[in-house]
Structure formats: structure tokens, C-alpha cells
Design an enzyme around this catalytic site. Structure first.
Site, PDB file in Angstrom:
ATOM      1  N   ASP A  83       0.862  -1.195   0.000  1.00 33.28           N
ATOM      2  CA  ASP A  83       0.000   0.000   0.000  1.00 33.28           C
ATOM      3  C   ASP A  83       0.900   1.248   0.000  1.00 33.28           C
ATOM      4  O   ASP A  83       2.136   1.131  -0.069  1.00 33.28           O
ATOM      5  CB  ASP A  83      -0.903  -0.094   1.241  1.00 33.28           C
ATOM      6  N   HIS A  84       0.291   2.422   0.160  1.00 35.89           N
ATOM      7  CA  HIS A  84       0.998   3.706   0.086  1.00 35.89           C
ATOM      8  C   HIS A  84       2.494   3.686   0.396  1.00 35.89           C
ATOM      9  O   HIS A  84       2.899   3.553   1.556  1.00 35.89           O
ATOM     10  CB  HIS A  84       0.437   4.686   1.124  1.00 35.89           C
ATOM     11  N   HIS A 196      -9.056   9.240   4.621  1.00 33.06           N
ATOM     12  CA  HIS A 196      -8.411   8.184   5.410  1.00 33.06           C
ATOM     13  C   HIS A 196      -8.776   8.325   6.890  1.00 33.06           C
ATOM     14  O   HIS A 196      -8.986   9.432   7.379  1.00 33.06           O
ATOM     15  CB  HIS A 196      -6.882   8.313   5.326  1.00 33.06           C
ATOM     16  N   GLY A 197      -8.762   7.197   7.616  1.00 27.90           N
ATOM     17  CA  GLY A 197      -8.861   7.262   9.069  1.00 27.90           C
ATOM     18  C   GLY A 197      -7.614   7.947   9.612  1.00 27.90           C
ATOM     19  O   GLY A 197      -6.510   7.697   9.135  1.00 27.90           O
ATOM     20  N   HIS A 232      -9.722   4.523  -1.358  1.00 23.12           N
ATOM     21  CA  HIS A 232      -9.055   4.483  -0.049  1.00 23.12           C
ATOM     22  C   HIS A 232      -9.995   5.081   0.996  1.00 23.12           C
ATOM     23  O   HIS A 232     -10.975   5.724   0.664  1.00 23.12           O
ATOM     24  CB  HIS A 232      -7.733   5.254  -0.108  1.00 23.12           C
ATOM     25  N   ASN A 254      -9.791  -0.045   0.145  1.00 24.48           N
ATOM     26  CA  ASN A 254      -8.857  -0.231   1.266  1.00 24.48           C
ATOM     27  C   ASN A 254      -9.557  -0.005   2.602  1.00 24.48           C
ATOM     28  O   ASN A 254     -10.247   1.008   2.783  1.00 24.48           O
ATOM     29  CB  ASN A 254      -7.718   0.785   1.152  1.00 24.48           C
ATOM     30  N   ALA A 256      -8.689  -0.012   6.752  1.00 26.19           N
ATOM     31  CA  ALA A 256      -7.681  -0.083   7.817  1.00 26.19           C
ATOM     32  C   ALA A 256      -8.321   0.120   9.190  1.00 26.19           C
ATOM     33  O   ALA A 256      -8.290  -0.754  10.050  1.00 26.19           O
ATOM     34  CB  ALA A 256      -6.588   0.969   7.580  1.00 26.19           C
ATOM     35  N   THR A 257      -8.930   1.297   9.392  1.00 25.35           N
ATOM     36  CA  THR A 257      -9.416   1.674  10.726  1.00 25.35           C
ATOM     37  C   THR A 257     -10.402   0.659  11.307  1.00 25.35           C
ATOM     38  O   THR A 257     -10.344   0.356  12.504  1.00 25.35           O
ATOM     39  CB  THR A 257     -10.081   3.072  10.643  1.00 25.35           C
TER      40      THR A 257
HETATM   41  P1  13P Z   1      -9.479   3.600   6.486  1.00 26.35           P
HETATM   42  O1  13P Z   1      -8.566   3.712   7.654  1.00 26.35           O
HETATM   43  O2  13P Z   1     -10.460   4.674   6.400  1.00 26.35           O
HETATM   44  O3  13P Z   1     -10.130   2.253   6.434  1.00 26.35           O
HETATM   45  O4  13P Z   1      -8.571   3.728   5.170  1.00 26.35           O
HETATM   46  C1  13P Z   1      -7.662   2.746   4.805  1.00 26.35           C
HETATM   47  C2  13P Z   1      -6.801   3.115   3.641  1.00 26.35           C
HETATM   48  O5  13P Z   1      -7.228   3.750   2.719  1.00 26.35           O
HETATM   49  C3  13P Z   1      -5.407   2.636   3.665  1.00 26.35           C
HETATM   50  O6  13P Z   1      -4.718   2.931   2.499  1.00 26.35           O
END
Ligand code: 13P
Length: 303
Positions: A83-84, A196-197, A232, A254, A256-257
Site C-alpha cells: 500500500d501507500h 483516510h482514518g 481508499h 482499502n 484499515a481503521t
Molecule cells: P481507512 O482507515 O479509512 O479504512 O482507510 C484505509 C486506507 O485507505 C489505507 O490505504
């Protein structure tokens, strides 16, 4: 048995009207419950790590994530994606992005992301093209980003409704067309209301705003670029917008949070409790939020 490549899988998601969720790994013990939930739901998904997760969280290195992934991977249900890796990071510092991405390719990552979105357009094109040439020579696809998906930076965001109404930082469809033509990138991460979170110490435990998406804007980008698009900031977006976005070009989301916070909230009780919390959160994301249950049958009929 031979399995489809990651590039083919993302194309199949587009054609089938489903999406490939990509789950971030900021803590190594998250790998096991993420894979287990994908298998138990018969969903397909990627496991991904962003540079900030080995620098600011506890995934240690892209090689450490690869090693953990190797213990649990299931080719019918999972792939490993970088990822990033930003050219300029969330603290405005320049990154050795070529070094990190070539290490990932050598380590066996099956697709990579270069994020030049903090650069002016021509520089973003140049950096992305450099990575596309390198990754394609190794036979793997590349994701890039155009527009500002905010949230990783320190400090408060502008009020969300203001951001959404103004369209500030949204990916420009004309620029996206030029970007795709000049870089040859495989997938494009877009800014259409998603954020993003937050990851700063003060904000990383807070609940995200329920983001919306400008679907007409997404549709314009989809029509001008013609390639699979990536969303994302997948946590907390209102469900009707997610489902609509998949009909208008989003092929990878994507997350993550939604799985990181349950881990952080329970790790005080030990790793097994935190893994159980991640597993439970994964079931909600797969079954309720993204509806990718059984997507492994559609995407990977070789299973
Ligand atoms: P979230 O934390 O909003 O789920 O985003 C994740 C993300 O885009 C990681 O690249």
C-alpha cells in the site's frame, strides 16, 4: 494448480460487479485472523501494508509482513499488496520510494502502490512512470493516486461537509485521463469524498465521519480513464455510496481503521483477544459493509 494474477483478479472484479477489499496490517498478529475471516466467508481479499504502518505502527518492515503472510496465505482467497509508499510523506518529508518499492518487488509482493499525490501533476506522472516501468519489468501491476485523500496528516481536517461540498482535492477527470495515458498505471486511487482514518496519536482511536461519495464525479473519472479505480479510506463510508461506487468503476477498497481499532482496544487483554476482535470486525466488513461473501468463487474459479 495455477491461480489468476492479481491484475486479472482486479479486472474480473470490475467485470463481475464486485470489489476486492484490501486490509491493512499495522500489527503483525492481524494477518492470521484477516486470512481466516476471508476463508470462512469464502471472500477474496488483499493483505496490504503501507510504509507508515512499519514506520509509525508495529508491522516492523515490509519483509516482516511478507514473512507473516507466507505462514497463512491462501492463494484462492488472498494476495499480498504494498500500500501507500509516498514520494512525499504525511509529514512533508521525501521518501526513498524507489528503494522501498524495489525491496517489495524483491520480497515477492504481487502488486505495489506509489503515491505521488502530494506532488504537482507532472512530477506525480514522472514518479509513477518510473515505478510502472520497474514493476512491469517484474511482471506486477501498479496502483497510483491522483487527488487528495486526506486524513493521514497531523492536525485537524477541514469540516467534512465543507470538504465534500467544495470538491476540494477531488481527482480531476481530465488530469486523470492524462495521468493514465502518460504513466501506463494499472489502477488509480481517486478522491471523491473519501478520507483516510486519522493516524495521529490524538485522533487514531476516534470514530471516523460517515463519509459520502460523489458518484457522478466518479463516473466521469471512470469514463475518461477506463481502468479499475481504487477507493481508499474504506472505513465508515455510508453503505449506499459504497455499493453505488462499485457499479461505477471501484474495483478495490482499502480498509484499515475498521480492523485496527478493535485490535488496539483489546490488545491489553493479550494477542488472542485482539485477534478475535479483528476476526469479528472482518466478518462485519465482509458480510455487511462490502458484501463480498463468496466473491472467491467468482474471482478465482480455479479454487
Ligand atoms: P481507512 O482507515 O479509512 O479504512 O482507510 C484505509 C486506507 O485507505 C489505507 O490505504
Amino acid at each position: 494448480m495455477s491461480y489468476a494474477s492479481t491484475k486479472q483478479l482486479v479486472q474480473r472484479a470490475c467485470q463481475a460487479g464486485t470489489v476486492i477489499p484490501a486490509f491493512n496490517i499495522p500489527y503483525l498478529p492481524m494477518v492470521e485472523p484477516v486470512v481466516k475471516a476471508l476463508k470462512d466467508c469464502n471472500s477474496f481479499g488483499m493483505l496490504v501494508v503501507a510504509r507508515l504502518e512499519w514506520v509509525k505502527f508495529e508491522s516492523k518492515s515490509l519483509e516482516a509482513v511478507r514473512d507473516e503472510y507466507e505462514k497463512f496465505k491462501l492463494p484462492g482467497h488472498t494476495r499480498l499488496h504494498l500500500d501507500h509508499v509516498p514520494v512525499i510523506d504525511e509529514d512533508d518529508l521525501r521518501v526513498d520510494y524507489v528503494g522501498d518499492i524495489s525491496r517489495a518487488i524483491n520480497a515477492g509482493y504481487e502488486s505495489v502502490m506509489v503515491d505521488g499525490s502530494r506532488l504537482p501533476l507532472a512530477e506525480n506522472i514522472a514518479c509513477t512512470k518510473e515505478i510502472v516501468d520497474m514493476a512491469h519489468a517484474a511482471g506486477i501491476p501498479v496502483e497510483a493516486e491522483l487527488g487528495a485523500v486526506m486524513g493521514h496528516e497531523e492536525g485537524p481536517l477541514p469540516p467534512y461537509e465543507e470538504l465534500f461540498a467544495s470538491g476540494k482535492g477531488f481527482t480531476d477527470p481530465g488530469e486523470a485521463k492524462r495521468f493514465v495515458e502518460e504513466t501506463g498505471v494499472d489502477w488509480l486511487s481517486v478522491a471523491i469524498g473519501n478520507i483516510h482514518g486519522a493516524i495521529s496519536a490524538a485522533a487514531k482511536g476516534k470514530q471516523k465521519v460517515a463519509a459520502r461519495l460523489n458518484i457522478e464525479h466518479l463516473d466521469r473519472i471512470h469514463k475518461t480513464t477506463g481502468i479499475p479505480l481504487v477507493l481508499h479510506g474504506g472505513t465508515g463510508i455510508r453503505k449506499e455510496y459504497i455499493i453505488d461506487s462499485i457499479k461505477h468503476g471501484i474495483a478495490k477498497i482499502n480498509v484499515a481503521t475498521a480492523i485496527r481499532q478493535p485490535y488496539e482496544q483489546t490488545i491489553g487483554q493479550g494477542i488472542p483477544a485482539a485477534q478475535a476482535a479483528v476476526y469479528a470486525a472482518m466478518l462485519t466488513v465482509i458480510r455487511e459493509d462490502l458484501e463480498t461473501q463468496d466473491s472467491a468463487n467468482i474471482l478465482n474459479p480455479e479454487n
